[in-house]
Design an enzyme around this catalytic site. Sequence first.
Site, mmCIF file in Angstrom:
data_model
loop_
_atom_site.group_PDB
_atom_site.id
_atom_site.type_symbol
_atom_site.label_atom_id
_atom_site.label_comp_id
_atom_site.label_asym_id
_atom_site.label_seq_id
_atom_site.Cartn_x
_atom_site.Cartn_y
_atom_site.Cartn_z
ATOM 1 N N HIS A 61 37.953 16.439 -26.980
ATOM 2 C CA HIS A 61 36.579 16.153 -26.561
ATOM 3 C C HIS A 61 35.621 16.747 -27.580
ATOM 4 O O HIS A 61 35.594 17.962 -27.796
ATOM 5 C CB HIS A 61 36.308 16.749 -25.180
ATOM 6 C CG HIS A 61 34.963 16.387 -24.634
ATOM 7 N ND1 HIS A 61 34.746 15.256 -23.881
ATOM 8 C CD2 HIS A 61 33.763 17.006 -24.742
ATOM 9 C CE1 HIS A 61 33.468 15.195 -23.538
ATOM 10 N NE2 HIS A 61 32.844 16.247 -24.066
ATOM 11 N N SER A 62 34.848 15.888 -28.228
ATOM 12 C CA SER A 62 33.858 16.368 -29.190
ATOM 13 C C SER A 62 32.627 16.881 -28.459
ATOM 14 O O SER A 62 32.085 16.207 -27.581
ATOM 15 C CB SER A 62 33.463 15.244 -30.149
ATOM 16 O OG SER A 62 34.564 14.850 -30.936
ATOM 17 N N GLU A 63 32.205 18.059 -28.847
ATOM 18 C CA GLU A 63 31.048 18.707 -28.230
ATOM 19 C C GLU A 63 29.846 17.761 -28.186
ATOM 20 O O GLU A 63 29.545 17.071 -29.156
ATOM 21 C CB GLU A 63 30.686 19.945 -29.042
ATOM 22 C CG GLU A 63 29.458 20.689 -28.532
ATOM 23 C CD GLU A 63 29.134 21.879 -29.411
ATOM 24 O OE1 GLU A 63 28.795 22.935 -28.863
ATOM 25 O OE2 GLU A 63 29.221 21.757 -30.647
ATOM 26 N N CYS A 64 29.159 17.746 -27.046
ATOM 27 C CA CYS A 64 27.943 16.960 -26.888
ATOM 28 C C CYS A 64 26.978 17.777 -26.040
ATOM 29 O O CYS A 64 27.051 17.752 -24.813
ATOM 30 C CB CYS A 64 28.255 15.616 -26.234
ATOM 31 S SG CYS A 64 26.775 14.613 -25.920
ATOM 32 N N GLN A 80 32.966 12.091 -18.994
ATOM 33 C CA GLN A 80 34.315 12.120 -19.565
ATOM 34 C C GLN A 80 34.890 13.531 -19.558
ATOM 35 O O GLN A 80 36.076 13.732 -19.266
ATOM 36 C CB GLN A 80 34.304 11.581 -20.995
ATOM 37 C CG GLN A 80 34.270 10.070 -21.088
ATOM 38 C CD GLN A 80 34.514 9.594 -22.512
ATOM 39 O OE1 GLN A 80 34.180 10.270 -23.479
ATOM 40 N NE2 GLN A 80 35.102 8.423 -22.638
ATOM 41 N N THR A 123 24.508 2.769 -32.359
ATOM 42 C CA THR A 123 24.837 4.152 -32.700
ATOM 43 C C THR A 123 25.437 4.284 -34.094
ATOM 44 O O THR A 123 25.188 5.259 -34.795
ATOM 45 C CB THR A 123 25.787 4.746 -31.643
ATOM 46 O OG1 THR A 123 26.114 6.095 -31.988
ATOM 47 C CG2 THR A 123 27.075 3.947 -31.501
ATOM 48 N N ASP A 135 31.321 7.888 -38.461
ATOM 49 C CA ASP A 135 32.071 8.896 -37.723
ATOM 50 C C ASP A 135 32.556 9.921 -38.730
ATOM 51 O O ASP A 135 33.424 9.630 -39.557
ATOM 52 C CB ASP A 135 33.257 8.253 -36.984
ATOM 53 C CG ASP A 135 33.929 9.191 -35.994
ATOM 54 O OD1 ASP A 135 33.874 10.424 -36.204
ATOM 55 O OD2 ASP A 135 34.498 8.705 -35.000
ATOM 56 N N ARG A 137 34.043 12.830 -38.144
ATOM 57 C CA ARG A 137 34.981 13.802 -37.593
ATOM 58 C C ARG A 137 36.294 13.844 -38.371
ATOM 59 O O ARG A 137 36.769 12.837 -38.866
ATOM 60 C CB ARG A 137 35.263 13.484 -36.121
ATOM 61 C CG ARG A 137 34.071 13.739 -35.225
ATOM 62 C CD ARG A 137 34.320 13.293 -33.801
ATOM 63 N NE ARG A 137 34.411 11.833 -33.687
ATOM 64 C CZ ARG A 137 34.508 11.190 -32.533
ATOM 65 N NH1 ARG A 137 34.535 11.880 -31.396
ATOM 66 N NH2 ARG A 137 34.574 9.864 -32.513
#
Length: 210
Positions: A61-64, A80, A123, A135, A137
């Site tokens: 899970h990418s930090e948001c 999520q 986005t 992206d 990441r």
Amino acid sequence: MDNAPATAAIRTRVTIPLRFSDGYAATAEAVTFKGLSDGAEHLALILGDPDPRTTPLVRMHSECLTGDVFGSARCDCGPQLREAVERIAERGGVLLYLRQEGRGIGLYNKLDAYALQDDGLDTYEANLALGLPEDGRDYTAAAQMLNALGVESFELLTNNPDKVRHLRDLGLTVANSVPTGVFATGSNVRYLEAKAVHTGHTIALAGLAV
């Protein structure tokens, strides 16, 4: 295992009781690491009691900040995260909370991209308009974390086929991908559509009322 990342080590383990705004509670063992490739303070949450006869469930899970903390409806990150904690706690496995705000572009850039989305870009287009990657990441640190925890084979909770490919390229055994729920709102449906159309996320939006 030619692409296996350098070895990282466990730094600290501590038990944390978790409680979400809807009242759901779980207990997690939070694990920190040293020697991660990007030097960031990523965190692993070990949840549930894995059955040795089954394959553990893993979520990257990418930090948001906007979604996870403030409940922003412009994305599906908060729901999520909440779903992932419960599903992993029931099954047994690991949630990797990765410090990759805005698909790796950072908080301020993400908010700049939001402003461009308000002008009509999606986005991915907004990131490119800012001179940033669609992206940004990298999942090398995630692979290091799983290796340090001794997680050799697992199912990945994700709608994103790129995550599966990246982890397999890094030498990990992803036995299967398991889709998350679909958390569509009137504020995030264009965002979800862009992920489904542009990058092949397994998000079934047809017929959803938002």
